[in-house]
Design an enzyme around this catalytic site. Structure first.
Site, PDB file in Angstrom:
ATOM      1  N   ASP B 159      74.611  73.504  84.068  1.00  0.00           N
ATOM      2  CA  ASP B 159      73.751  74.058  82.839  1.00  0.00           C
ATOM      3  C   ASP B 159      72.867  73.186  82.342  1.00  0.00           C
ATOM      4  O   ASP B 159      71.770  73.221  82.330  1.00  0.00           O
ATOM      5  CB  ASP B 159      74.733  74.365  81.902  1.00  0.00           C
ATOM      6  CG  ASP B 159      75.984  75.186  82.089  1.00  0.00           C
ATOM      7  OD1 ASP B 159      75.617  76.428  82.469  1.00  0.00           O
ATOM      8  OD2 ASP B 159      77.067  74.926  81.866  1.00  0.00           O
ATOM      9  N   HIS B 187      81.330  76.398  78.561  1.00  0.00           N
ATOM     10  CA  HIS B 187      80.650  76.866  79.675  1.00  0.00           C
ATOM     11  C   HIS B 187      80.627  78.270  79.452  1.00  0.00           C
ATOM     12  O   HIS B 187      81.396  78.942  80.371  1.00  0.00           O
ATOM     13  CB  HIS B 187      80.948  76.279  81.056  1.00  0.00           C
ATOM     14  CG  HIS B 187      80.334  76.762  82.163  1.00  0.00           C
ATOM     15  ND1 HIS B 187      79.145  76.749  82.428  1.00  0.00           N
ATOM     16  CD2 HIS B 187      80.848  77.843  83.060  1.00  0.00           C
ATOM     17  CE1 HIS B 187      78.660  77.552  83.771  1.00  0.00           C
ATOM     18  NE2 HIS B 187      80.054  77.952  84.080  1.00  0.00           N
TER      19      HIS B 187
END
Lengths: 326, 326
Positions: B159, B187
């Protein structure tokens, strides 16, 4: 930081490249101080998948990756290219004769050769991977007279690495102790994996194995390893092929280790009685971005005969495609 | 040369690992002087494919790769392991509720935690990748009391890297000029990509983009990038996920760059008002194999609210699985 170099890659949406491109972009091929621009070529129907590969390359935030170009136009992909990794080739379809495969791929590589001749950096270093790799490289060379023929090579490093593994397995030795492995000839089942000059931790490898193993088991095992991987994996070698490409280019550009050599299919200078001009795998050392064939090795009649068989196959492959470099 | 370290990897025959293992074995994760033994875990039906991966790993003749163990027995895979990359997880099937997915994966990670507790190196460093990664890491931690909870982390580096790319694309800047990107939280789609403290070539990133872009476009773009890649590629991110794992471990073990930080989901110490003990993504610096949460950052109400939402999701995920760590 160095200036970025342009690395053109064909067959870029395929499985080999899915392993290869990320290792190039991480610095694994040309070093941690060498920025790269990837110029990726695919056939039109594969461009959508290629765009997804580009998304993932971007999502790695590689500091060395300056740009990614995706195209189905070879004149864009090879524009100013400093390195060319020719991974794409037409695979052999059902019922297809070997001669047809040779001709179909020959056409692809003659076309690419002409484009490269016009648009690439004339010092471009090329590694042909798509099969028949040696003959594809030969055809490319004949269609790209502006390029230095010494810079057009074909991949036998995967075979070389496979041979190192087989010898380590047989002798229960560490792969890092094995030096001076050799692959002679064509990247095909006529290739000649040769441990005659190989050392294991400094000792002669031939003193550690039977001659019958070296001649009758080792050679076909290495030559047919690709089929063995397909049998186990259900598809052909991808990550190990990509690694062979990385190793081939890295050795060529950054040099071989002192006291060791690697195998590369290169423009024959007639060494060991092989026809000059064929793209033939030899043991080579590399320094300053150039390769030198290891000369003076004393080969047994057994090995010499096999080297000549592989040469004969390359001559026949070339002659099948002779209309492509008239 | 250093002594080899043992790297246990789960889900080892899958697509992420097909990219990951070759990069580990080439020295990309732990450095060019660190030999490794790969201890690969798969479910029984995948062992045949895993053996093919091992064949290809061997065919690379990696000097740093000392051994490859393939097994369906977690107590073999984690025996003496120094690093654990928990890639395998059960994917969400058709019609499956999120709570069911949480519970199914929770069971896998509670079982693994117990085995790791018994057989691994107590200083083992773990990165959980399989989703829901943060909660899987939490469950593993609760079932492995012998381990240092600081050594149980989850992956948000993919990410983080995606966020760096989006900002570079938006501002037409080089990714290597972007420092101090942050991913807060889980996440999942509640993650908080945050450029409030990010710099581009030393200048504040927030001065180069609209607040509306940062809050309304950038955050969902990064959070939903995985789905975008699936849409383009036809399958989920593999090579870029593998690269995130490489970056996560490399930063942790070999350190972060001076003046920069990275994002890791780590055992919360209560920083920024987040519940202590949750596995929450923070900006961290790493040195000598340990991480330190970057403290003292001044966050806007907008970011704080989003951070709390992500914390709430993690609390709910944990509570769904509370029977697994009674």
């Amino acid at each position: 930081m160095k200036q970025p170099v342009r690395v053109a890659v064909t067959g870029a949406a395929g499985q080999i490249c899915y392993s290869l491109l990320f290792r190039i972009a991480s610095g694994g091929m040309l070093g941690n101080d060498q920025p790269v621009i990837l110029q990726l070529l695919e056939i039109t129907p594969a461009l959508k998948v290629l765009e997804a590969v580009k998304m993932e390359l971007n999502d790695c935030a590689f500091p060395l990756l300056h740009d990614v170009v995706c195209t189905d136009d070879a004149s864009v992909a090879f524009k100013g290219a400093d390195y060319g990794l020719m991974v794409g080739a037409k695979p052999r379809g059902p019922g297809m004769e070997r001669a047809d495969l040779l001709k179909d791929n020959g056409k692809i590589f003659s076309t690419l050769g002409k484009v490269i001749n016009d648009v690439a950096n004339p010092d471009m270093k090329i590694c042909v991977v798509g099969n028949p790799a040696n003959t594809n490289a030969y055809i490319l060379m004949k269609n790209a007279p502006n390029l230095n023929p010494r810079n057009i090579t074909a991949l036998t490093r995967l075979d070389h690495n496979r041979a190192v593994y087989q010898l380590s397995e047989k002798t229960n030795s560490s792969m890092s102790d094995i030096k001076r492995m050799t692959i002679w000839g064509n990247h095909s089942t006529t290739q000649v994996p040769d441990i005659s000059h190989t050392t294991i931790a400094g000792d002669a490898a031939i003193d550690k194995v039977d001659t019958s193993w070296a001649n009758e088991e080792f050679i076909p095992k290495v030559a047919k390893r690709g089929a063995e991987v397909i049998g186990a994996r259900g598809s052909s070698s991808a990550a190990s092929a990509a690694n062979g490409i990385i190793d081939h280019m890295r050795s060529w550009v950054l040099g071989t280790n002192e006291g060791d050599w690697v195998s590369m299919a290169v423009h024959s200078d007639g060494s060991y009685g092989i026809e000059e001009g064929l793209i033939y795998s030899y043991p080579v050392t590399c320094k300053n971005g150039d390769w030198t064939i290891v000369t003076g090795l004393d080969n047994s009649d057994f090995i010499v005969n096999k080297m000549k068989e592989s040469e004969k196959e390359l001559q026949e492959e070339r002659d099948t495609c002779s209309d492509l470099f008239a």
